[in-house]
Scaffold this active site. Structure first.
Site, mmCIF file in Angstrom:
data_model
loop_
_atom_site.group_PDB
_atom_site.id
_atom_site.type_symbol
_atom_site.label_atom_id
_atom_site.label_comp_id
_atom_site.label_asym_id
_atom_site.label_seq_id
_atom_site.Cartn_x
_atom_site.Cartn_y
_atom_site.Cartn_z
ATOM 1 N N ASP A 1 15.067 36.272 56.487
ATOM 2 C CA ASP A 1 16.111 37.233 56.840
ATOM 3 C C ASP A 1 15.614 38.057 58.016
ATOM 4 O O ASP A 1 14.461 38.485 58.028
ATOM 5 C CB ASP A 1 16.441 38.134 55.652
ATOM 6 C CG ASP A 1 17.794 38.796 55.824
ATOM 7 O OD1 ASP A 1 18.738 38.422 55.114
ATOM 8 O OD2 ASP A 1 17.918 39.692 56.711
ATOM 9 N N THR B 1 30.677 30.057 55.277
ATOM 10 C CA THR B 1 32.015 29.512 55.508
ATOM 11 C C THR B 1 32.287 29.587 56.999
ATOM 12 O O THR B 1 32.387 30.672 57.563
ATOM 13 C CB THR B 1 33.060 30.328 54.739
ATOM 14 O OG1 THR B 1 32.662 30.305 53.375
ATOM 15 C CG2 THR B 1 34.442 29.727 54.870
ATOM 16 N N ARG C 1 31.334 32.654 42.892
ATOM 17 C CA ARG C 1 32.059 33.925 42.864
ATOM 18 C C ARG C 1 31.051 35.043 42.702
ATOM 19 O O ARG C 1 30.105 34.905 41.912
ATOM 20 C CB ARG C 1 33.005 33.984 41.654
ATOM 21 C CG ARG C 1 34.170 33.039 41.712
ATOM 22 C CD ARG C 1 34.765 32.861 40.328
ATOM 23 N NE ARG C 1 33.775 32.322 39.407
ATOM 24 C CZ ARG C 1 33.933 32.240 38.088
ATOM 25 N NH1 ARG C 1 35.025 32.695 37.524
ATOM 26 N NH2 ARG C 1 32.984 31.728 37.323
ATOM 27 N N GLU C 2 31.239 36.141 43.425
ATOM 28 C CA GLU C 2 30.368 37.282 43.205
ATOM 29 C C GLU C 2 30.573 37.748 41.773
ATOM 30 O O GLU C 2 31.666 37.644 41.231
ATOM 31 C CB GLU C 2 30.710 38.395 44.196
ATOM 32 C CG GLU C 2 30.247 38.038 45.580
ATOM 33 C CD GLU C 2 30.656 39.066 46.624
ATOM 34 O OE1 GLU C 2 30.897 40.222 46.260
ATOM 35 O OE2 GLU C 2 30.723 38.687 47.801
ATOM 36 N N PHE D 1 43.373 32.348 37.596
ATOM 37 C CA PHE D 1 43.881 32.899 38.858
ATOM 38 C C PHE D 1 45.398 33.121 38.846
ATOM 39 O O PHE D 1 46.069 32.973 39.844
ATOM 40 C CB PHE D 1 43.424 32.061 40.059
ATOM 41 C CG PHE D 1 42.025 32.446 40.446
ATOM 42 C CD1 PHE D 1 40.967 32.130 39.611
ATOM 43 C CD2 PHE D 1 41.771 33.186 41.577
ATOM 44 C CE1 PHE D 1 39.677 32.542 39.904
ATOM 45 C CE2 PHE D 1 40.479 33.609 41.893
ATOM 46 C CZ PHE D 1 39.440 33.279 41.058
ATOM 47 N N GLY E 1 40.793 41.011 46.800
ATOM 48 C CA GLY E 1 40.014 41.668 47.835
ATOM 49 C C GLY E 1 38.756 40.850 47.998
ATOM 50 O O GLY E 1 38.716 39.683 47.613
ATOM 51 N N CYS F 1 35.941 36.916 50.817
ATOM 52 C CA CYS F 1 36.350 35.538 51.120
ATOM 53 C C CYS F 1 37.843 35.336 51.356
ATOM 54 O O CYS F 1 38.236 34.802 52.386
ATOM 55 C CB CYS F 1 35.912 34.606 50.001
ATOM 56 S SG CYS F 1 34.139 34.368 50.002
ATOM 57 N N LYS G 1 36.060 43.767 42.646
ATOM 58 C CA LYS G 1 36.263 43.195 41.312
ATOM 59 C C LYS G 1 35.101 43.627 40.434
ATOM 60 O O LYS G 1 34.111 44.162 40.954
ATOM 61 C CB LYS G 1 36.384 41.680 41.392
ATOM 62 C CG LYS G 1 35.103 40.969 41.774
ATOM 63 C CD LYS G 1 35.273 39.482 41.570
ATOM 64 C CE LYS G 1 33.968 38.758 41.731
ATOM 65 N NZ LYS G 1 34.064 37.354 41.434
HETATM 66 C C1 UDX Z 1 35.971 33.708 45.851
HETATM 67 C C2 UDX Z 1 36.111 32.269 45.298
HETATM 68 O O1 UDX Z 1 36.506 32.333 43.926
HETATM 69 C C3 UDX Z 1 34.819 31.514 45.463
HETATM 70 O O2 UDX Z 1 34.979 30.182 45.032
HETATM 71 C C4 UDX Z 1 34.446 31.548 46.937
HETATM 72 O O3 UDX Z 1 33.303 30.838 47.212
HETATM 73 C C5 UDX Z 1 34.304 32.981 47.413
HETATM 74 O O4 UDX Z 1 35.528 33.660 47.188
HETATM 75 P P1 UDX Z 1 34.982 36.026 44.998
HETATM 76 O O5 UDX Z 1 35.635 36.596 46.213
HETATM 77 O O6 UDX Z 1 33.574 36.375 44.693
HETATM 78 O O7 UDX Z 1 35.046 34.432 45.043
HETATM 79 O O8 UDX Z 1 35.841 36.512 43.725
HETATM 80 P P2 UDX Z 1 37.002 35.917 42.791
HETATM 81 O O9 UDX Z 1 36.537 35.984 41.386
HETATM 82 O O10 UDX Z 1 37.501 34.642 43.277
HETATM 83 O O11 UDX Z 1 38.125 37.045 42.961
HETATM 84 C C6 UDX Z 1 38.739 37.336 44.213
HETATM 85 C C7 UDX Z 1 39.759 38.443 44.089
HETATM 86 O O12 UDX Z 1 40.938 37.993 43.451
HETATM 87 C C8 UDX Z 1 39.294 39.662 43.304
HETATM 88 O O13 UDX Z 1 39.702 40.829 44.015
HETATM 89 C C9 UDX Z 1 40.038 39.564 41.999
HETATM 90 O O14 UDX Z 1 40.251 40.811 41.395
HETATM 91 C C10 UDX Z 1 41.336 38.898 42.436
HETATM 92 N N1 UDX Z 1 42.013 38.121 41.385
HETATM 93 C C11 UDX Z 1 41.394 37.031 40.837
HETATM 94 C C12 UDX Z 1 43.305 38.462 40.994
HETATM 95 O O15 UDX Z 1 43.899 39.417 41.489
HETATM 96 N N2 UDX Z 1 43.924 37.693 40.044
HETATM 97 C C13 UDX Z 1 43.324 36.613 39.476
HETATM 98 O O16 UDX Z 1 43.970 35.956 38.629
HETATM 99 C C14 UDX Z 1 42.024 36.283 39.881
#
Ligand code: UDX
Length: 449
Positions: free
Chosen positions: A30, A118, A156-157, A269, A277, A280, A340
């Site tokens: 890094d 990405t 996913r985070e 989802f 938010g 990604c 999240k």
């Molecule tokens: C995402 C993808 O899931 C992952 O595969 C990719 O590599 C990176 O982006 P991440 O951003 O870490 O991962 O979080 P994720 O769990 O996917 O949630 C994204 C957002 O969607 C969050 O703000 C969450 O609150 C929201 N969400 C998720 C909803 O509003 N409704 C849902 O049903 C699911």
């Protein structure tokens, strides 16, 4: 196998610990020496469950010196940030500088340079040309011995370690067979699931071999964008249905369940609420639209998903305005700042956007988060929010409380105590997360997004 990973963020560090856990020799590079020192001391620079435990159980090397990691490496991952520019296109500055430093330090043995960040479609070829130029410049025009591959990350985070050890699939893309074979060997223990799961993170019941998608470079790059945009639009779709459900008096959660149990649709989802938010979905949908525009192609479905997501945030303000009639001079408490639960990541966090919109309309804002308050304060010193260290403090004299992030601990709150602190018992549930009946019985006015 000897592995170097450039960039120690969520993706780089998680990849590093997981590859090390399944038996590879990993060095994390890094450019930020402070981050390297933090990592060497055993601390994790951000909140991610099980990452610290994993770091303790493996032997990772950390350095900010490319020459200590690259010359010997058989696989080199690039996992640096690619943040959005104002026009939606990704900023590839860090990627370019990583590729150049790799080229300057590459050894004589065959190495595979893997894009894990990405990156826009076509970046594989671009990275290849930068590595090649840098190598030749440093080595007086000698021929180089490397290939570029793409290995998009789907973690996913908040559940990064779980997603990396037990992935739904692994995607590798390269235009050279030799490169694909090397990545296949690297991922073999994960694909076969031949490792013992860590004691703190059991393998899911019935979890077997992991499917491998072996593709050309461009397809692998597009898979990542297409998957993220689809998940984003699934959320926006249920939020669009949610708006109609509210008008016709239907329950969007029942609708989501009834839809989701159709195996062709799937239940995940489809959680309606404030919307997505994070680092990604916003960035990747914007990049997809911007890439398509370069080819004179419109992406109306992806654009609609983005519009709906932005509308959901505005809806919070509108619903509060509808219930309170005035926002000027009122105080609103926000529960949750991180985009999240289980992360302290504030990138494109709906809470910050909502706070800004409320302040613009003359309201005062108080906010709490179980892990992200200090970071929010540091990253957003100009935002006139009263940062609170407990949910009770965030409820002090407020005219409404908004549940923004569905942190599990917010389910355990003592609402009688919160009610006694609030000026007016109004709760707006942004995630369909709280017990509406219980809150109504306690005398709250309960609203949902
Ligand atoms: C995402 C993808 O899931 C992952 O595969 C990719 O590599 C990176 O982006 P991440 O951003 O870490 O991962 O979080 P994720 O769990 O996917 O949630 C994204 C957002 O969607 C969050 O703000 C969450 O609150 C929201 N969400 C998720 C909803 O509003 N409704 C849902 O049903 C699911």
């Amino acid at each position: 196998m000897k592995v170097a990973i450039i960039g120690s963020g969520y993706v780089g560090l998680t990849t590093g610990v997981c590859l090390s856990y399944v038996g590879h020799e990993v060095t994390c590079v890094d450019v930020d020496p402070r981050r390297v020192e933090t990592l060497k001391s055993g601390a994790v620079p951000f909140h991610e469950p099980y990452l610290a435990e994993m770091m303790r159980s493996v032997k990772l090397q950390y350095t900010s010196d490319y020459s200590q990691a690259i010359p010997e490496a058989e696989v080199i991952f690039i996992a640096v940030g690619t943040p959005s520019r104002p026009d939606g296109s990704p900023n590839l500055e860090y990627l370019e500088s990583a590729a150049r430093s790799i080229g300057e330090n590459l050894g004589k043995e065959y190495a595979v340079v893997v894009n894990k960040s990405t990156v826009p479609i076509g970046s594989g070829n671009w990275v290849e040309s930068i590595v090649r130029d840098a190598f030749r410049k440093k080595n007086n025009g000698q021929p180089e011995n490397f290939a570029v591959a793409s290995n998009p990350e789907f973690l996913r985070e908040g559940s990064a370690i779980h997603d990396s050890l037990f992935p739904d699939r692994v995607v590798i893309g390269a235009d050279q067979r030799h490169a694909l074979e090397r990545l296949y060997s690297l991922y073999r223990p994960l694909l076969d699931q031949s490792f013992t799961a860590p004691p703190f993170l059991q393998r899911p019941d019935g979890f077997g071999a992991v499917p491998l998608i072996s593709a050309d470079l461009a397809s692998a790059e597009l898979i990542k964008y297409a998957a993220n945009a689809f998940l984003a639009l699934k959320i926006s779709y249920i939020n669009e249905i949610g708006q109609l459900a509210q008008r016709v008096g239907a329950d969007v959660q029942l609708v989501a369940r009834g839809m989701g149990l159709d195996a062709r649709i799937g239940t995940r989802f489809l959680q309606a609420g404030i919307g997505w938010g994070g680092s990604c979905f916003g960035k990747d949908t914007a990049a997809l639209v911007s890439t398509a525009a370069e080819y004179h192609l419109e992406m109306p479905i992806v654009q609609a998903a983005r519009r709906i997501n932005s509308r959901q945030r505005e809806l919070v303000v509108e619903r509060l305005l509808g219930a309170m009639k005035l926002l000027k001079g009122k105080t609103v408490g926000l529960l949750g700042l991180a985009f999240k639960p289980n992360t302290d990541d504030l990138r494109d966090a709906p809470a910050l956007d909502i706070a800004r919109r409320l302040i613009e309309r003359g309201a005062r804002v108080r906010a709490h988060d179980p892990v992200a308050v200090e970071l929010a304060q540091r990253q957003h010193p100009d935002l006139a929010v009263t940062w609170c260290s407990t949910p009770e403090e965030a409820a002090e004299e407020v005219d409404a409380l908004v549940l923004v992030t569905d942190w599990p601990e917010y389910r355990e709150l003592d609402w009688t105590v919160l009610a006694s602190r609030m000026r007016n018992p109004l709760v707006l549930d942004g995630r369909h997360f709280l017990d509406a009946e219980k809150l109504t019985a306690l005398g709250f006015q309960y609203l949902a997004v």
